[in-house]
Write an enzyme that holds these catalytic residues in place. Structure first.
Site, short mmCIF file in Angstrom:
data_model
loop_
_atom_site.label_atom_id
_atom_site.label_comp_id
_atom_site.label_asym_id
_atom_site.label_seq_id
_atom_site.Cartn_x
_atom_site.Cartn_y
_atom_site.Cartn_z
N ASN A 175 -9.77 25.27 -0.27
CA ASN A 175 -10.01 23.82 -0.37
C ASN A 175 -8.70 23.19 -0.79
OD1 ASN A 175 -10.78 21.23 -0.90
ND2 ASN A 175 -12.12 21.71 -2.64
N LYS A 229 -7.97 20.17 -1.06
CA LYS A 229 -8.11 18.89 -1.76
C LYS A 229 -7.12 17.87 -1.17
CE LYS A 229 -9.88 21.51 -5.63
NZ LYS A 229 -10.06 21.65 -7.07
N HIS A 232 -18.66 18.65 -3.76
CA HIS A 232 -17.67 19.16 -4.70
C HIS A 232 -17.75 18.34 -6.00
CE1 HIS A 232 -13.91 20.32 -6.54
NE2 HIS A 232 -13.93 21.37 -5.76
N GLU A 246 -15.55 17.19 -7.79
CA GLU A 246 -14.63 16.05 -7.82
C GLU A 246 -15.23 14.86 -7.08
OE1 GLU A 246 -11.28 18.22 -6.33
OE2 GLU A 246 -11.20 19.35 -8.20
N GLU A 273 -19.27 26.62 -8.55
CA GLU A 273 -17.99 26.23 -9.15
C GLU A 273 -18.22 25.60 -10.52
OE1 GLU A 273 -14.80 25.68 -5.85
OE2 GLU A 273 -15.69 23.75 -6.31
N GLY A 300 -9.29 24.17 -11.65
CA GLY A 300 -7.94 23.65 -11.87
C GLY A 300 -7.46 23.79 -13.30
N SER A 331 -10.37 28.40 -10.36
CA SER A 331 -9.21 29.20 -10.78
C SER A 331 -9.24 30.63 -10.25
CB SER A 331 -9.04 29.19 -12.31
OG SER A 331 -8.86 27.86 -12.76
P1 13P Z 1 -8.95 25.76 -8.29
O1 13P Z 1 -8.95 27.07 -7.53
O2 13P Z 1 -7.68 25.01 -8.17
O3 13P Z 1 -9.43 25.94 -9.69
O4 13P Z 1 -10.05 24.83 -7.56
C1 13P Z 1 -11.30 25.36 -7.29
C2 13P Z 1 -12.02 24.39 -6.44
O5 13P Z 1 -12.38 23.31 -6.89
C3 13P Z 1 -12.28 24.75 -5.05
O6 13P Z 1 -13.13 23.86 -4.45
#
Ligand code: 13P
Length: 254
Positions: free
Chosen positions: A13, A15, A98, A100, A170, A176, A216
């Site tokens: 992903n 982002k 997601h 976010e 997640e 992150g 992560s």
């Molecule tokens: P990270 O791997 O950067 O922690 O992000 C995970 C994520 O949100 C994947 O959708």
């Protein structure tokens, strides 16, 4: 992972990262590194990079995902993208729900359910994200909360449609932050999600469902996470932006 029951899927992903020229460079570097993957490889790229990504991945073992879509086919929804716009490009997957999107853009389980249904009806495969906050984990409501999300987000999804759904667990506190859930924590919740699917759709559907972990996940911890029975892949943020790291995670899924 239990690849005799269900396919393993490693999805990046990206982002809001990579301009088209940067995307071209990253995909060029990545494709040869993952070409012998024994799992399905997917990259979730920003909307503007989709035409290029579809073109570059055509005929390869890598599939392309969008990071969201609207529930209507067309109309007065400024700034939105419909499932039909994606499928015409050759996009096969869409990441929905997601954290976010839920946190920063006010997406609710209700609107997400509409997106899930519309995407599946348009022929897309859905990577549905669920996961608890730190507060919810500390209050010991993780399992209930995640099951509630699964139930609400999959309302009116038939058993047949479910075959095109992947669930990504997640935990928000692990995204992150460099703070990965332990393999045991991730396994426990993925197992709970599978039990929830079994209660809704039966054991066969639950056994066949791919459930990813995200948060992560990186080249160093992927193998241990993927060795868990109920973790069938990963949804990778930061580490998917570096081709060698992403390729190491892909190689760990075998
Ligand atoms: P990270 O791997 O950067 O922690 O992000 C995970 C994520 O949100 C994947 O959708």
């Amino acid at each position: 992972m239990n690849t005799s029951l269900r396919p393993a899927v490693i999805a990046g992903n990206w982002k809001m990262n990579n301009t088209p020229s940067q995307a071209q460079a990253l995909i060029t570097q990545m494709l040869p590194l993952v070409k012998d993957a024994s799992c399905q490889v997917v990259i979730g790229v920003p909307f503007v990079n989709l035409p290029l990504a579809c073109q570059m991945c055509k005929g390869t073992n890598v599939k392309v995902a969008a990071q969201n879509c609207h529930w209507e086919e067309k109309g007065a929804f400024t700034g939105e993208i419909s499932p039909q716009m994606l499928t015409e490009l050759g996009v096969e997957y869409v990441i929905l729900g997601h954290s976010e999107r839920r946190t920063y853009f006010g997406e609710t389980d209700e609107s997400l359910n509409k997106r899930v249904l519309a995407a599946l009806n348009a022929g897309l495969k859905v990577i549905l994200c669920v996961g608890e906050s730190l507060q919810q984990r500390e209050a010991n409501v993780t399992n209930e909360f995640v099951c509630m999300q699964v139930k609400l987000d999959l309302q009116n999804v038939s058993e047949e449609m479910l075959k095109n759904v992947i669930i990504a667990y997640e935990p928000i506190w692990a995204i992150g932050t460099g703070k990965t859930a332990t393999a045991q924590q991730a396994q426990e919740v993925c197992k709970t999600i599978r039990a929830c699917i079994a209660s809704l759709y039966g054991k066969q559907a639950a056994d066949g469902m791919t459930i990813q972990y995200g948060g992560s996940m990186n080249a160093g911890n992927a193998a241990e996470l993927l060795s868990q029975e109920d973790i069938d892949g990963g949804l990778i943020g930061g580490a998917s932006l570096k081709a060698p790291d992403f390729a190491t995670i892909v190689a760990a899924a075998k």
